[in-house]
Enzyme design. Sequence first.
Site, PDB file in Angstrom:
ATOM      1  N   HIS A  85       0.830  -1.213   0.000  1.00  0.00           N
ATOM      2  CA  HIS A  85       0.000   0.000   0.000  1.00  0.00           C
ATOM      3  C   HIS A  85       0.864   1.262   0.000  1.00  0.00           C
ATOM      4  CE1 HIS A  85      -3.542  -2.480   1.641  1.00  0.00           C
ATOM      5  NE2 HIS A  85      -3.670  -2.266   0.366  1.00  0.00           N
ATOM      6  N   GLU A 177      -5.495  -8.304   2.764  1.00  0.00           N
ATOM      7  CA  GLU A 177      -4.900  -9.360   3.597  1.00  0.00           C
ATOM      8  C   GLU A 177      -5.987 -10.128   4.344  1.00  0.00           C
ATOM      9  OE1 GLU A 177      -1.696  -8.350   6.451  1.00  0.00           O
ATOM     10  OE2 GLU A 177      -2.603  -9.854   7.769  1.00  0.00           O
ATOM     11  N   THR A 245      -2.168  -8.992  10.346  1.00  0.00           N
ATOM     12  CA  THR A 245      -0.818  -8.825  10.911  1.00  0.00           C
ATOM     13  C   THR A 245      -0.502  -7.404  11.357  1.00  0.00           C
ATOM     14  OG1 THR A 245      -0.019  -8.432   8.685  1.00  0.00           O
ATOM     15  CG2 THR A 245       0.181 -10.686   9.526  1.00  0.00           C
TER      16      THR A 245
HETATM   17  S1  SF4 Z   1       2.962  -9.221   7.470  1.00  0.00           S
HETATM   18 FE1  SF4 Z   1       4.288  -7.757   8.501  1.00  0.00          FE
HETATM   19  S2  SF4 Z   1       6.334  -8.192   7.679  1.00  0.00           S
HETATM   20 FE2  SF4 Z   1       4.838  -9.131   6.293  1.00  0.00          FE
HETATM   21  S3  SF4 Z   1       4.441  -7.591   4.714  1.00  0.00           S
HETATM   22 FE3  SF4 Z   1       2.853  -7.323   6.276  1.00  0.00          FE
HETATM   23  S4  SF4 Z   1       3.708  -5.741   7.657  1.00  0.00           S
HETATM   24 FE4  SF4 Z   1       5.416  -6.553   6.429  1.00  0.00          FE
END
Ligand code: SF4
Length: 401
Positions: A85, A177, A245
């Site tokens: 992003h 995500e 995450t």
């Molecule tokens: S999960 Fe964490 S380390 Fe992986 S791309 Fe997303 S912000 Fe970055």
Amino acid sequence: MEQIYFRKGFGLKGAIEGALVADYHSRVVDAVRERGYCLALGDLTFRLAREFGFCYGVDRAVEYAYETRTKFPDRHVFLVGEIIHNPHVNAKLQSMGVEFLSREAGGDFDFTGITAQDVVLLPAFGVTVKDFERLRAVGCVMVDTTCGSVLNVWKRVESYARDGYTAVIHGKAYHEETKATSSQATKFPGGRYLVVRDMAEARIVCDYIEGRGDRASFLATFAQAMADGFDPDRDLERVGVANQTTMLSGESLAIAEEVRKSMAVRYGAASVAEHFRTFDTICSATQERQDAVLKLIAEPLDVMVVIGGYNSSNTTHLAAICQDRAPTFHIEDSACIDPEAGTIRFRPVFAHAEEQRADWLPAGPLTIGITAGASTPNNKIGETIERIAATRGLSLEAVLG
Ligand code: SF4
């Protein structure tokens, strides 16, 4: 048989290193780091968080995208959504001829133009199970940059679904995500998921578990955030909590604890393990950036500037952490600061629209905190510092030698 699925790089680092340095490196950021993350210039003191900017997952995804372009110079290279992003990084990829695929008005990605001769990049946040299968059916080359930390969340959600637990995901249902993560539950017969955005939504779930919920209102609230056929009376008997995450880690932990307590109220403390599982899936890069900014704002600051895409989850959380301690400006790009006009364009925390403000730097000596989300390249951080200094009529040339 020709290999068409890649997720480990093409060994072309040497070939792309120069381009990555040219596109994303910053002498200013190097200079601030060398001075202990603190740079004094005239009556301004810049203090940079100890952890900021590109995380390991973004580094890898961007490198892999550049390698892909080099590896397949004559093929169409498509990208599902955005690699990360950040508008600057996405614009760079576009200038290299990478074609971006977008969702049709909130629906599915349009894959109709893709053929078996084409190459498709999967972004760091991953893609849904359905999109992965659709691309596999096309037979195109797939270069998968999904971050290992996202894959860890997927494994957790899969294990919940396999064992008959509904995955309750603390995240943003519209975020790519979380769409990809929640879809992992559907790999298993009867696999269910529910996405809760914050503690207020988690409380609705907890009330339902404790028997105080209203079915119709529950279904309306989570209409866009639950698996097809989700039945709160059946699917909240056993739940496993996970998180996108990049959420606020404190809130994620608190949500898991609330759900655990509700299970204890409903089924008794001795039976909690049969009804509740949890695993903190905030990635270490997000945690480190949140910890570093907490340390930074523990010292007095006059102004805080947070740099990163407005649709970047981890960046918006960094801004939210700062806003109670100092006037906080979340800017999407260094260009949001106009030294000539003395203005800044920024998005206030929790707002949906950008604002512009004049005379945003107070007079007199100032300490200015700086941090950036995991998708912000160093050159945009360095340019931001330069533009703030220029707003005061100061130049970094002497510092940079
Ligand atoms: S999960 Fe964490 S380390 Fe992986 S791309 Fe997303 S912000 Fe970055």
